[in-house]
Design a protein around this motif. Structure first.
Motif, PDB file in Angstrom:
ATOM      1  N   ALA A  80       0.927  -1.155   0.048  1.00  0.00           N
ATOM      2  CA  ALA A  80      -0.058  -0.062   0.039  1.00  0.00           C
ATOM      3  C   ALA A  80       0.865   1.199  -0.024  1.00  0.00           C
ATOM      4  N   GLU A  81       1.981   1.222   0.747  1.00  0.00           N
ATOM      5  CA  GLU A  81       2.845   2.567   0.771  1.00  0.00           C
ATOM      6  C   GLU A  81       3.413   2.687  -0.493  1.00  0.00           C
ATOM      7  N   ARG A  82       3.945   1.540  -1.044  1.00  0.00           N
ATOM      8  CA  ARG A  82       4.570   1.713  -2.331  1.00  0.00           C
ATOM      9  C   ARG A  82       3.739   2.334  -3.578  1.00  0.00           C
ATOM     10  N   ALA A  83       2.184   1.723  -3.635  1.00  0.00           N
ATOM     11  CA  ALA A  83       1.199   2.231  -4.494  1.00  0.00           C
ATOM     12  C   ALA A  83       0.981   3.624  -4.243  1.00  0.00           C
ATOM     13  N   LEU A  84       0.944   4.090  -2.948  1.00  0.00           N
ATOM     14  CA  LEU A  84       0.703   5.440  -2.781  1.00  0.00           C
ATOM     15  C   LEU A  84       1.837   6.484  -2.811  1.00  0.00           C
ATOM     16  N   ALA A  85       3.017   6.001  -2.974  1.00  0.00           N
ATOM     17  CA  ALA A  85       4.205   6.698  -3.237  1.00  0.00           C
ATOM     18  C   ALA A  85       4.121   7.684  -4.200  1.00  0.00           C
ATOM     19  N   GLY A  86       3.322   7.396  -5.450  1.00  0.00           N
ATOM     20  CA  GLY A  86       3.309   8.529  -6.547  1.00  0.00           C
ATOM     21  C   GLY A  86       2.419   9.608  -6.153  1.00  0.00           C
ATOM     22  N   GLY A  87       1.461   9.565  -4.984  1.00  0.00           N
ATOM     23  CA  GLY A  87       0.737  10.640  -4.916  1.00  0.00           C
ATOM     24  C   GLY A  87      -0.505  10.526  -5.553  1.00  0.00           C
ATOM     25  N   GLY A  88      -1.566  11.394  -5.231  1.00  0.00           N
ATOM     26  CA  GLY A  88      -2.715  11.761  -6.082  1.00  0.00           C
ATOM     27  C   GLY A  88      -3.698  10.654  -6.174  1.00  0.00           C
ATOM     28  N   ALA A  89      -3.531   9.596  -5.226  1.00  0.00           N
ATOM     29  CA  ALA A  89      -4.479   8.391  -5.214  1.00  0.00           C
ATOM     30  C   ALA A  89      -5.593   8.443  -4.139  1.00  0.00           C
ATOM     31  N   ALA A 214     -21.257   4.767  -4.119  1.00  0.00           N
ATOM     32  CA  ALA A 214     -20.060   3.980  -3.992  1.00  0.00           C
ATOM     33  C   ALA A 214     -19.094   4.732  -5.219  1.00  0.00           C
ATOM     34  N   LEU A 215     -19.873   4.891  -6.373  1.00  0.00           N
ATOM     35  CA  LEU A 215     -18.683   5.647  -7.449  1.00  0.00           C
ATOM     36  C   LEU A 215     -18.157   6.953  -7.072  1.00  0.00           C
ATOM     37  N   GLY A 216     -19.327   7.945  -6.481  1.00  0.00           N
ATOM     38  CA  GLY A 216     -18.826   9.045  -6.362  1.00  0.00           C
ATOM     39  C   GLY A 216     -17.928   9.132  -5.200  1.00  0.00           C
ATOM     40  N   VAL A 217     -18.006   8.410  -4.100  1.00  0.00           N
ATOM     41  CA  VAL A 217     -17.099   8.533  -3.116  1.00  0.00           C
ATOM     42  C   VAL A 217     -15.656   7.883  -3.666  1.00  0.00           C
ATOM     43  N   LEU A 218     -15.611   6.579  -4.188  1.00  0.00           N
ATOM     44  CA  LEU A 218     -14.370   5.894  -4.237  1.00  0.00           C
ATOM     45  C   LEU A 218     -13.598   6.462  -5.811  1.00  0.00           C
ATOM     46  N   GLY A 219     -14.518   7.078  -6.458  1.00  0.00           N
ATOM     47  CA  GLY A 219     -13.935   7.725  -7.875  1.00  0.00           C
ATOM     48  C   GLY A 219     -13.488   9.012  -7.953  1.00  0.00           C
ATOM     49  N   GLN A 220     -12.769   9.580  -6.786  1.00  0.00           N
ATOM     50  CA  GLN A 220     -12.454  10.985  -6.703  1.00  0.00           C
ATOM     51  C   GLN A 220     -11.255  11.287  -7.473  1.00  0.00           C
ATOM     52  N   SER A 221     -10.563  10.295  -7.583  1.00  0.00           N
ATOM     53  CA  SER A 221      -9.116  10.350  -8.252  1.00  0.00           C
ATOM     54  C   SER A 221      -9.021   9.522  -9.526  1.00  0.00           C
ATOM     55  N   GLU A 222      -7.962   9.468 -10.469  1.00  0.00           N
ATOM     56  CA  GLU A 222      -7.704   8.333 -11.271  1.00  0.00           C
ATOM     57  C   GLU A 222      -7.147   7.249 -10.909  1.00  0.00           C
ATOM     58  N   ARG A 223      -6.671   7.024  -9.720  1.00  0.00           N
ATOM     59  CA  ARG A 223      -6.106   5.840  -9.046  1.00  0.00           C
ATOM     60  C   ARG A 223      -6.699   5.474  -7.692  1.00  0.00           C
ATOM     61  N   LEU A 224      -6.701   4.488  -7.729  1.00  0.00           N
ATOM     62  CA  LEU A 224      -7.429   3.949  -6.337  1.00  0.00           C
ATOM     63  C   LEU A 224      -6.714   2.771  -5.799  1.00  0.00           C
ATOM     64  N   VAL A 225      -6.097   3.007  -4.476  1.00  0.00           N
ATOM     65  CA  VAL A 225      -5.472   1.965  -3.866  1.00  0.00           C
ATOM     66  C   VAL A 225      -6.147   1.251  -2.868  1.00  0.00           C
ATOM     67  N   TRP A 226      -6.721   0.042  -2.928  1.00  0.00           N
ATOM     68  CA  TRP A 226      -7.629  -0.771  -1.925  1.00  0.00           C
ATOM     69  C   TRP A 226      -6.623  -1.452  -1.027  1.00  0.00           C
ATOM     70  N   TYR A 227      -6.599  -1.216   0.348  1.00  0.00           N
ATOM     71  CA  TYR A 227      -5.523  -1.791   1.133  1.00  0.00           C
ATOM     72  C   TYR A 227      -6.212  -2.979   1.700  1.00  0.00           C
ATOM     73  N   VAL A 228      -5.851  -4.034   1.743  1.00  0.00           N
ATOM     74  CA  VAL A 228      -6.484  -5.273   2.551  1.00  0.00           C
ATOM     75  C   VAL A 228      -5.435  -5.780   3.423  1.00  0.00           C
ATOM     76  N   PRO A 229      -5.844  -5.139   5.012  1.00  0.00           N
ATOM     77  CA  PRO A 229      -4.925  -5.400   5.985  1.00  0.00           C
ATOM     78  C   PRO A 229      -4.478  -6.829   6.019  1.00  0.00           C
ATOM     79  N   SER A 230      -3.194  -7.046   6.595  1.00  0.00           N
ATOM     80  CA  SER A 230      -2.534  -8.380   6.667  1.00  0.00           C
ATOM     81  C   SER A 230      -1.772  -8.553   8.222  1.00  0.00           C
ATOM     82  N   PRO A 231      -2.085  -9.626   8.748  1.00  0.00           N
ATOM     83  CA  PRO A 231      -1.713  -9.766  10.082  1.00  0.00           C
ATOM     84  C   PRO A 231      -0.242  -9.256  10.487  1.00  0.00           C
TER      85      PRO A 231
END
Length: 389
Positions: A80-89, A214-231
């Motif tokens: 998740a941190e690597r996917a968000l590194a570019g910003g704007g997501a 759902a589309l209005g809340v999740l589609g606010q930018s061109e990139r969406l990072v969906w984080y699935v937590p891991s233990p």
């Protein structure tokens, strides 16, 4: 010699067959157990973006992709941190109890927009200025009643859990003293909270205005990072202790010793596979020797009555066959049939076949003679009738 040579070979084949059956059963149980275990871990959970189940969210992901949003699934904190590194997501952030407060803030600050889809009081308090959980709206459609664009496009939605807004937090879909959507805007960055189970899942998406929300809340930018937590996403030093860390050091060697003992016992007991071994008797005893041996035992014990009972039992069986009686005829029936056939007194015949009890060897010999004479008389009578006919 051939039969003797093939017997051990058959025994070995049966023993090998038993071992093969045992190993096959263990493998089958392992495969079945592994399939259950693997299936339990491989099954996608709720709000998983790759799950097509009722509580999955693959449908909304496909709709976002059709709208031109690039969705990236991150199944651990590092991804998740690597996917968000570019910003704007936009970051979809489910409840992540393994993350510390600082870890939750740092991860959220890397995204331009944050959407809490399964918020708890901690995440609401940290990221939405002291907000908290409220009541539940039930299965009803609630009007937006706010100026948030995503809520206005939806007009009505079934929002599920309700939230109590903190200072400076805007609420939408008001009912029962709470709000179904909370959002706070800081410059060009927003943090939004919704009940994902009631809004963005595959089962909830077709209801009322949930799809538009759902589309209005999740589609606010061109990139969406969906984080699935891991233990394993916990901060170093904050992870809960493992079972091996909680158990004393002697537990592991004890378990290994028990497993080795079980294996040794299985090998030891496994030697019993195969048919029972038969052995030929070393000597063959003739029937007359057996009879003489039993007679000497009776003589040494002085039990004349028991010896006479054995003689009577054999004589009655032979007489019964001569007279055509059933094999299990009662002794009294045999005596009555003999008396009728010979025309003798019933009491005398019953005394010879049943009642007389000798007390000495002399009386035993006399009773045996009378028994032999009676059997001879029956045999002669039967033979005479057969000749006459």
């Amino acid at each position: 010699m051939t039969a003797l040579a093939t017997a051990p070979a058959r025994s070995r084949r049966r023993s090998a067959g038993g071992w093969i059956a045992l190993v096959g059963s263990l493998l089958l149980v392992s495969l079945i157990g592994g399939s259950f275990v693997y299936g339990g871990y491989a099954q996608r959970g709720i709000l998983d973006p790759e799950s097509a189940g009722p509580d999955g969210t693959r449908a909304v992901v496909r709709l976002l992709e059709q709208q031109g949003v690039r969705v990236e699934v991150a199944r651990d904190r590092g991804a998740a941190e690597r996917a968000l590194a570019g910003g704007g997501a936009t970051l979809v952030l489910p409840d992540a109890p393994m993350l510390s407060d600082d870890g939750l803030r740092v991860l959220a600050e890397r995204a331009r927009h944050v959407v809490l889809v399964d918020p708890r009081t901690r995440s609401l308090d940290l990221l939405l200025a002291g907000s908290s959980l409220g009541s539940y709206a039930g299965d009803i459609a609630v009007a937006a009643a706010c100026d948030v664009p995503a809520a206005q496009n939806a007009r009505t939605a079934r929002v599920g859990s309700l939230f109590v807004p903190g200072t400076g937090v805007q609420g939408c879909f008001a009912t029962d003293g709470g709000y179904g959507l909370l959002t706070v805007a800081e410059a060009d960055r927003t943090v939004t909270a919704i009940d994902g189970l009631a809004t963005v899942t595959n089962a909830a998406l077709p209801r009322d205005g949930d799809a538009a929300l759902a589309l209005g809340v999740l589609g606010q930018s061109e990139r969406l990072v969906w984080y699935v937590p891991s233990p394993g996403d916990a901060d170093p030093g904050t992870a809960p202790p493992t079972i091996s860390e909680l158990t004393p050091p002697w537990v592991t060697p004890a378990i290994v010793l028990l497993l080795v003992s079980a294996l040794v016992a299985a090998v030891w007991r496994g030697r019993r596979f195969g048919p029972l071994v038969t052995e030929r008797l070393p000597v063959t005893v003739r029937a007359n020797e057996t009879t003489e041996g039993r007679a000497r035992l009776y003589a040494s014990s002085g039990d004349a009555a028991h010896a006479l009972d054995e003689l009577r039992r054999a004589a009655r069986a032979r007489i019964g066959r001569l007279l055509g009686l059933a094999p299990r005829s009662a002794p009294a029936d045999v005596a009555d049939a003999v008396a009728e056939r010979l025309g003798a007194e019933r009491a005398r015949v019953r005394g010879i076949l049943i009642d007389d009890q000798p007390r000495t060897d002399r009386e035993l010999v006399a009773a045996a003679d009378r028994l032999r004479d009676l059997e001879a008389s029956v045999r002669a009578a039967v033979r005479t009738e057969g000749t006459t006919r």
